[in-house]
Structures are given as structure tokens and as C-alpha cells.
Design an enzyme around this catalytic site. Structure first.
Site, PDB file in Angstrom:
ATOM      1  N   LEU A 132      60.455 111.954 105.261  1.00 65.48           N
ATOM      2  CA  LEU A 132      61.502 112.188 106.253  1.00 65.48           C
ATOM      3  C   LEU A 132      62.225 110.876 106.551  1.00 65.48           C
ATOM      4  O   LEU A 132      61.688 109.796 106.360  1.00 65.48           O
ATOM      5  CB  LEU A 132      60.904 112.756 107.540  1.00 65.48           C
ATOM      6  CG  LEU A 132      60.130 114.059 107.418  1.00 65.48           C
ATOM      7  CD1 LEU A 132      59.517 114.425 108.758  1.00 65.48           C
ATOM      8  CD2 LEU A 132      61.017 115.191 106.915  1.00 65.48           C
ATOM      9  N   ASN A 147      65.537 114.080 109.313  1.00 64.45           N
ATOM     10  CA  ASN A 147      66.022 114.909 108.200  1.00 64.45           C
ATOM     11  C   ASN A 147      65.108 114.709 107.004  1.00 64.45           C
ATOM     12  O   ASN A 147      64.405 113.705 106.898  1.00 64.45           O
ATOM     13  CB  ASN A 147      67.463 114.546 107.829  1.00 64.45           C
ATOM     14  CG  ASN A 147      68.200 115.711 107.201  1.00 64.45           C
ATOM     15  OD1 ASN A 147      67.595 116.704 106.782  1.00 64.45           O
ATOM     16  ND2 ASN A 147      69.515 115.605 107.116  1.00 64.45           N
ATOM     17  N   HIS A 148      65.122 115.686 106.109  1.00 69.85           N
ATOM     18  CA  HIS A 148      64.400 115.542 104.852  1.00 69.85           C
ATOM     19  C   HIS A 148      65.240 114.709 103.888  1.00 69.85           C
ATOM     20  O   HIS A 148      66.461 114.836 103.843  1.00 69.85           O
ATOM     21  CB  HIS A 148      64.117 116.909 104.227  1.00 69.85           C
ATOM     22  CG  HIS A 148      63.082 117.698 104.958  1.00 69.85           C
ATOM     23  ND1 HIS A 148      61.736 117.595 104.695  1.00 69.85           N
ATOM     24  CD2 HIS A 148      63.192 118.604 105.967  1.00 69.85           C
ATOM     25  CE1 HIS A 148      61.064 118.405 105.501  1.00 69.85           C
ATOM     26  NE2 HIS A 148      61.918 119.023 106.278  1.00 69.85           N
ATOM     27  N   THR A 149      64.585 113.861 103.128  1.00 66.49           N
ATOM     28  CA  THR A 149      65.296 113.154 102.065  1.00 66.49           C
ATOM     29  C   THR A 149      65.405 114.054 100.842  1.00 66.49           C
ATOM     30  O   THR A 149      64.656 115.021 100.706  1.00 66.49           O
ATOM     31  CB  THR A 149      64.562 111.858 101.687  1.00 66.49           C
ATOM     32  OG1 THR A 149      63.203 112.178 101.348  1.00 66.49           O
ATOM     33  CG2 THR A 149      64.563 110.889 102.841  1.00 66.49           C
TER      34      THR A 149
END
Length: 550
Positions: free
Chosen positions: A125, A110-112
């Protein structure tokens, strides 16, 4: 002309001609020359698929159809199929006989989004990985998010968006996916948000939210404008931070007793301008003056003040020298000197502060000495005990308590906070489950927030392994049922569980510290059982479940 086997490869090996078979074997031999790529017998990989994995292991009779897009680390069992335009990325482990419908996305990263000062695509990520059990049917257009475990024999209906773990035998559907029914026999219940425990969890959360303002008012000292842990206690730095976290969890806002700006200015103003440390308050109340990070309170304030400022939309005012001035060699020397074998909790406490200081320094844009973070993780990876998965050793007087509690603190500030895999997750589970059998700490009347959190978080952090999952869920359910009974109306949680033999002891009196910690514990235990959705809150501060790497 497009070869129909590219889109429907299931009977390729029984119907394809010799030339097509030879070409497919040549394709697989060329791919298998890459390091970390392994194919079982009678596999099929369409030449129209985009397969760009760092690691790829396909079990016997596993098929990848045209248009599939695969990256990261993927391991499958036998008889699996990835239909046309399936997307599987990140770290994903799939069992035997898993069938995946067209246009499904299984995304093991996931993207932060830790800051609005940096555009999403420029932020790093994070990856917790996805684990899918055996005999699972995944319909078309399903989305499975990072960190999810799908149990054996489950069915994910077409279009489902899976945001939490799916129990064994469950049929789920919708956005977000919810239980439709169970394939298990009626005598074997499936934990979900509609069972009796789920309803009890929801009722608890409703009560806590309704009483949150009363709980905060009870610990607010209007004369000083500061929070105290409980009535009659002196103001502390931690009490201000606990109030921020409780308000965020239950009210979705800052504590309403003071303007947000005043709370931010106070926390930032307590930093030592030379070191960035926040000392304990004196009787004024004011910080003790110039200080470093050797004091245990100052070390913990890195966490609680740093995260409270984030929840209030701010951050530390000056650099944290614990991160910005300590070289790689000094980091290793400091870790070597910690009391791992006599006081593992204290050692883990220090590591938590170091890891968090490095994380928060990166958020500020401060420079960290070259190799310091690599030295921190390198030391932890090479010193983890392969028998326990932890750092340090057990002690005759308190069994595994120091070992497990120290592991929680050290892993929270490093592997969990930075979104990195633990070196020996299954051994961690073994150690925690053994520790949880010690009635000195986990009989209902003996529990305290520190000891329960220190097993709940490691079990949650390692849940994607699926190892001993039935025992983990049973323990989580027992501890959750206990915890729900510890709440005191209009006052919150005490640090220690109340009991007729311990009533009146300071640690059993409800206060902000106990309330903040037990609210986080309830979330972790509820999520392990599969009923956290009923709470309507998710920790976002010190005890946040997501990795917080900037």
C-alpha cells in the site's frame, strides 16, 4: 432492540438517561486506555461501530454512528459527525464542524500497481493522507481518494467522487467531482478548470500534443537511429529517455520513430553486465564500457533509464550493484561522506540514485542487503535539520539554491518514491517559499527547469499540510503563467527560460531535456493551483507524483 442513539447520536447527551450515559462513558474510558486514543468532552462512539485505529483523537462533541468503520490514524476537531456506515481509513486529518453523510468513504491510502506480475492484493500500500478543513459538509455516498485536501467551508455533494483538491468554499459534485459553484463572494475567485488560467492551460496542452511528433522528429538523428537533445548535439542516454517520457505524456505511446522492441533492447543493452550501471555514450555512439555508479551520468541513468524501461513495458536486464551489494553500514558511511554542506545538490543526486536503485531492484526481485533501506531512511530522518526540514546548509554565493535543489533530489528518490511522510514538512514549505523570493533564480528571465522543478515538487509533496496554502497557490500560479509562455512552437521548451538578453545561449534552445522537465513542472504547478485536469496528462516516469514502491 436497537438503540436509536446508535444511528442518530446528535442529541445523546441532552436526551439519554443516566444509565445510557454511564455506559457510553465506560466505553470511552476503555477505548482511551489504548495508546494514541484521546476523546474530547461529550463525544459519542456507537457500540455498533468498528473502530480499530492505530491513532484516534476526537475533538469535543464528535460522534461516530453505528456501522462506521475506522482504521489508521484519524484526528478530528470539535463538533464533527460520522454518520452511519461511514468508512474512514488510512491517515486522515479533519478540522472543526465537519459533517459526514452516511455510506461515505474517506480512504487515505491506495494499492500500488507497479507490476502485472504480482496480484493487486499482494502489492504494498501507499499513503499520502487526506486533510479536510473546517466547516465542511460531506454528503452521503461521497468517495474521497488518498492525497486530497478539502478546503474550509466546502460542500461535497452526495455521490461525489473527489479525485483532486477542493478549494476553500467550493461546492463540488459528480464523478469525478467538478466545481458547481463557489460559496465565496464573487470578488474572491476560486481557481478551477473553467477559469481563465484553466483555459490557457488546456490550450497549451492541445498545442503541445499537436506538435509532439514534430518536437520528437526534430531531435531524432536518422543516421544513428538515436535521439539527440537538440539538432546538432551528440546523442546521449538521457535524450533517449526524455523522448520516451515526452511521447508517453503527449502521445500516450512510445516514440514512433523506432520500434518499441528496438528501444527496449538498446536501453537494456547499455547496462554494464558487472555493475548494472549505464555509462555516458562515447562518440561511437556506445557506452563507455565497464563502469560503476560514481560517475554523475551513470547515477542519473538509474532514474531515467529505469523509468523509461518501465514506460516501455520492460525493466533493467541485470542487477544494480548500487543496491544489491551495499550493506547498511556501507550505506551510512556513504551518506556521511556526501558533500551536504558544500554541494547539497550532488549529495541529493546520489541519494536519489540509491533510493531508485533499491526500488527498481525490488521490482526485479533482486535481494537487497538486510537493513540497507532502513539505514537510508534512518540516516535521512535523523539528519534532517528541524529549522529547514532539509539536509545540508545554505551558501553565501547562491543562498538556498543548493539546499533546496539537493532536498528535491534526495526526497524524490526516498520519501516521495516510497510514499513515506517527510520529517518536517512545514519547515520545508518555509524554506522553499523563502528561496522562491530570490530573483536570481525566479525572476521570469532567470528561471530554469531545474530550479523551478526543485521548488514545485516539494510544495506539491507537502500540500496536504495546508500550511501557508494561499502563498503556495499564489506562487504556483505565477510560475505556471511564466512557464506557459516559455514554449516554442514546433520545438518545445529550452532548459532555461527564453529572454531577449539570453536568446541564442545553448540552455535556452528548445530540446528534449527542457521539454520533458517543463512538461512535468507545468503539471505540478497546475495541480497546486487546481487546474491540472485541463492538461489531460499526468507524469508517469521520473517525475511521477504517485509513490512507486513495489
Amino acid at each position: 432492540m436497537i438503540d436509536p442513539f446508535d444511528f442518530s447520536p446528535w442529541d445523546f447527551w441532552s436526551r439519554a438517561d443516566d444509565e445510557a450515559r454511564r455506559r457510553q462513558l465506560d466505553t470511552q474510558r476503555a477505548l482511551a486506555a489504548r495508546p494514541g486514543w484521546v476523546f474530547g468532552t461529550d463525544c459519542f462512539v456507537s457500540e455498533l461501530a468498528s473502530v480499530d485505529n492505530e491513532e484516534l483523537e476526537l475533538g469535543d462533541r464528535t460522534y461516530i454512528a453505528a456501522g462506521a468503520y475506522l482504521t489508521g490514524s484519524l484526528r478530528t476537531g470539535r463538533d464533527c459527525s460520522m454518520n452511519a456506515y461511514t468508512v474512514i481509513r488510512g491517515t486522515v486529518q479533519i478540522g472543526d464542524a465537519v459533517r459526514i453523510g452516511a455510506h461515505t468513504s474517506i480512504i487515505g491510502f491506495n494499492h500500488t500497481m507497479t507490476t502485472m506480475e504480482v496480484e493487486f492484493f499482494r502489492q504494498p500500500l501507499e499513503s499520502r493522507g487526506i486533510r479536510i478543513g473546517n466547516d465542511v459538509w460531506i454528503g452521503s455516498h461521497v468517495v474521497i481518494l488518498d492525497g486530497i485536501t478539502v478546503g474550509d467551508h466546502a460542500v461535497l455533494a452526495a455521490g461525489a467522487v473527489v479525485t483532486k483538491d477542493v478549494p476553500t468554499g467550493a461546492i463540488v459534485g459528480g464523478n469525478p467531482a467538478k466545481l458547481i459553484r463557489s460559496r465565496l463572494a464573487p470578488a474572491v475567485p476560486v481557481d478551477n478548470a473553467r477559469d481563465a488560467l484553466g483555459m490557457r492551460v488546456a490550450a497549451f496542452a492541445d498545442t503541445a500534443r499537436a506538435q509532439a511528433l514534430t518536437v520528437l522528429d526534430r531531435s531524432f538523428d536518422a543516421r544513428s537511429g538515436l535521439f539527440v537533445d537538440r539538432p546538432g548535439a551528440a546523442p546521449t542516454v538521457r535524450a533517449q529517455c526524455d523522448a520516451v517520457e515526452i511521447a508517453d505524456l503527449l502521445l500516450g505511446s512510445a516514440p514512433p520513430q523506432l520500434p518499441v522492441g528496438e528501444q527496449v533492447d538498446r536501453l537494456r543493452g547499455w547496462q554494464d553486465p558487472g555493475t548494472g550501471a549505464v555509462a555516458a555514450l562515447t562518440s561511437d555512439p556506445a557506452p563507455a564500457g565497464s563502469t560503476g555508479f560514481d560517475d554523475p551520468d551513470a547515477a542519473y541513468h538509474v532514474l531515467c533509464v529505469g523509468y523509461s524501461l518501465q514506460l516501455l513495458g520492460s525493466g533493467f536486464a541485470v542487477p544494480l550493484t548500487l543496491a544489491t551489494t551495499v550493506s547498511a553500514a556501507e550505506t551510512i558511511a556513504a551518506l556521511d561522506d556526501l558533500p551536504w554542506h558544500t554541494n547539497a545538490w550532488s549529495a541529493g543526486h546520489r541519494v536519489d540514485a540509491i533510493g531508485t536503485a533499491q526500488h527498481l531492484s525490488r521490482l526485479r526481485g533482486d535481494s537487497i542487503p538486510t537493513g540497507a533501506t532502513d539505514a537510508l531512511f534512518g540516516w535521512l530522518l535523523t539528519h534532517a535539520d528541524p529549522r529547514t526540514g532539509m539536509w545540508g546548509s545554505a551558501a553565501p554565493e547562491d543562498g538556498l539554491l543548493q539546499l533546496v535543489n539537493g532536498f528535491y533530489r534526495a526526497s524524490r528518490g526516498t520519501f516521495a518514491q516510497f510514499g513515506l511522510p517527510l520529517p518536517y514538512p512545514e519547515r520545508v514549505i518555509d524554506t522553499v517559499l523563502q528561496h522562491a523570493r530570490d530573483d536570481r533564480f525566479f525572476a521570469p528571465a532567470s528561471q530554469n527547469a531545474c530550479n523551478v522543478l526543485d521548488i514545485a515538487h516539494p510544495l506539491w509533496l507537502t500540500r496536504a499540510t495546508g500550511y501557508r496554502s494561499d502563498e503556495v497557490r499564489a506562487l504556483a500560479r505565477r510560475l505556471l503563467e511564466d512557464a506557459l509562455g516559455f514554449w516554442t512552437d514546433a520545438a518545445g521548451f529550452g532548459f532555461r527560460a527564453p529572454d531577449h538578453d539570453t536568446l541564442g545561449l545553448p540552455e535556452t534552445i528548445p530540446g528534449l531535456q527542457g521539454t520533458e522537465m517543463w512538461l512535468a513542472i507545468v503539471w505540478y504547478l497546475a495541480d497546486l493551483v487546481g487546474v491540472s485536469e485541463s492538461l489531460g496528462y499526468r507524469p508517469r516516469g521520473v517525475h511521477r507524483p504517485e509513490a512507486a514502491t513495489p
